[in-house]
Design a protein around this motif. Structure first.
Motif, PDB file in Angstrom:
ATOM      1  N   ARG A   1       0.850  -1.185   0.000  1.00  0.00           N
ATOM      2  CA  ARG A   1       0.000   0.000   0.000  1.00  0.00           C
ATOM      3  C   ARG A   1       0.890   1.241   0.000  1.00  0.00           C
ATOM      4  NH1 ARG A   1      -4.926   1.122  -1.936  1.00  0.00           N
ATOM      5  NH2 ARG A   1      -5.962   2.813  -0.792  1.00  0.00           N
TER       6      ARG A   1
ATOM      7  N   THR B   1      -3.724  10.720   4.910  1.00  0.00           N
ATOM      8  CA  THR B   1      -4.387   9.565   4.292  1.00  0.00           C
ATOM      9  C   THR B   1      -3.811   8.285   4.884  1.00  0.00           C
ATOM     10  OG1 THR B   1      -2.795   9.623   2.472  1.00  0.00           O
ATOM     11  CG2 THR B   1      -4.913  10.746   2.129  1.00  0.00           C
TER      12      THR B   1
ATOM     13  N   GLY C   1       1.274   5.696  -0.503  1.00  0.00           N
ATOM     14  CA  GLY C   1       0.550   6.935  -0.215  1.00  0.00           C
ATOM     15  C   GLY C   1       0.059   7.050   1.205  1.00  0.00           C
TER      16      GLY C   1
ATOM     17  N   THR D   1      -3.241   5.390  -0.700  1.00  0.00           N
ATOM     18  CA  THR D   1      -3.927   5.810  -1.930  1.00  0.00           C
ATOM     19  C   THR D   1      -3.983   4.729  -3.002  1.00  0.00           C
ATOM     20  OG1 THR D   1      -1.834   6.758  -2.736  1.00  0.00           O
ATOM     21  CG2 THR D   1      -3.364   8.246  -1.590  1.00  0.00           C
ATOM     22  N   THR D   2      -2.928   3.925  -3.162  1.00  0.00           N
ATOM     23  CA  THR D   2      -2.905   2.925  -4.227  1.00  0.00           C
ATOM     24  C   THR D   2      -2.166   1.668  -3.774  1.00  0.00           C
ATOM     25  OG1 THR D   2      -0.867   3.865  -5.141  1.00  0.00           O
ATOM     26  CG2 THR D   2      -2.954   4.643  -6.084  1.00  0.00           C
TER      27      THR D   2
END
Length: 256
Positions: free
Chosen positions: A210, A217, A212, A221-222
């Motif tokens: 994982r 956050t 980001g 994110t991605t």
């Protein structure tokens, strides 16, 4: 010969340019499950024996047969084929009562977490650290349903359910949990490292990290694929080292 053939396939993966360098780790063949935390590494082989890595050698941990073993701030914990929970004390695993688990994780701040029959359970850090003899422990059930659950000392926890859906939350040493956040993706297992880094293995044996993840956050994110040319069965991450167990039972040690 099988181990040599499988590892030869691993060597061809090392030039894939995925940002990780891998080498052959000390082998306890055939390995089935691995866990790392605070610089320590433990594993379980296919014969349900638990081991601890010291230098380049694996040493047997206790005499109890286990199907899952985990190491962290509150020590080394495991579960057997009957879902009985154990803590490693004075050279062997000591049985606990109060809750049965099919998977246990000791990677949190000091709390222990685990799952059974999709239920999610947490043992406060004070009770986990103080446990030293056969006794009933005060587990708390958390809301939600998971089949695999992992936490880190950053208070972040990740889990997957029976459908492979991925979730994120924060969990205090006293088992106080924030609401679940659904994270896009699909996995059969997830592991959170000491620094909050997150890795998953999907049903096809592919590995993803994982990216980001930040204070803004925390769920990231991605997903970034870490390419391997053989299927991965299990993994764990600690202090910059990604420990991988292939479906063939070979152990790799990877790092940036």
């Amino acid at each position: 010969m099988k181990a040599v053939a499988v590892f030869s396939l691993f060597l061809s993966c090392l030039s894939l340019g995925h940002g990780w360098s891998c080498k052959e780790a000390p082998q306890q063949f055939p390995a089935a499950q691995i866990d790392a935390g605070q610089g320590k590494v433990v594993l379980r082989d296919i014969d349900s024996r638990a081991y601890f890595l010291s230098g380049s050698q694996w040493y047997r941990l206790g005499s109890v047969s286990l199907k899952h073993v985990s190491v962290g701030v509150a020590g080394i914990w495991g579960v057997d084929s009957d879902d009985t929970v154990y803590k490693y004390i004075a050279g062997d695993f000591v049985r606990t009562t109060g809750q049965s688990l099919s998977q246990v994780d000791a990677g949190g701040v000091s709390q222990i977490v685990g799952v059974r029959h999709n239920g999610i359970y947490c043992l406060e850090g004070s009770a986990a650290s103080a446990f030293k003899q056969v006794d009933t422990l005060p587990w708390s059930r958390l809301p939600g349903e998971l089949t695999y659950f992992s936490c880190s000392p950053t208070n972040t926890c990740w889990g997957v359910n029976s459908a492979g859906s991925i979730f994120y939350t924060t969990l205090s040493p006293t088992c106080k949990k924030d609401p679940w956040v659904h994270v896009p993706g699909n996995a059969k297992m997830v592991e959170v490292g000491y620094d909050g880094s997150v890795f998953v293995v999907n049903s096809s044996g592919q590995v993803f990290q994982r990216t980001g993840i930040s204070s803004d956050t925390p769920q990231g994110t991605t997903w970034s694929n870490i390419q391997m040319c053989v299927s991965v069965n299990h993994l764990s991450y600690d202090l910059g080292h990604l420990w991988i167990v292939s479906k063939g039972g070979i152990i790799l040690q990877c790092f940036h």
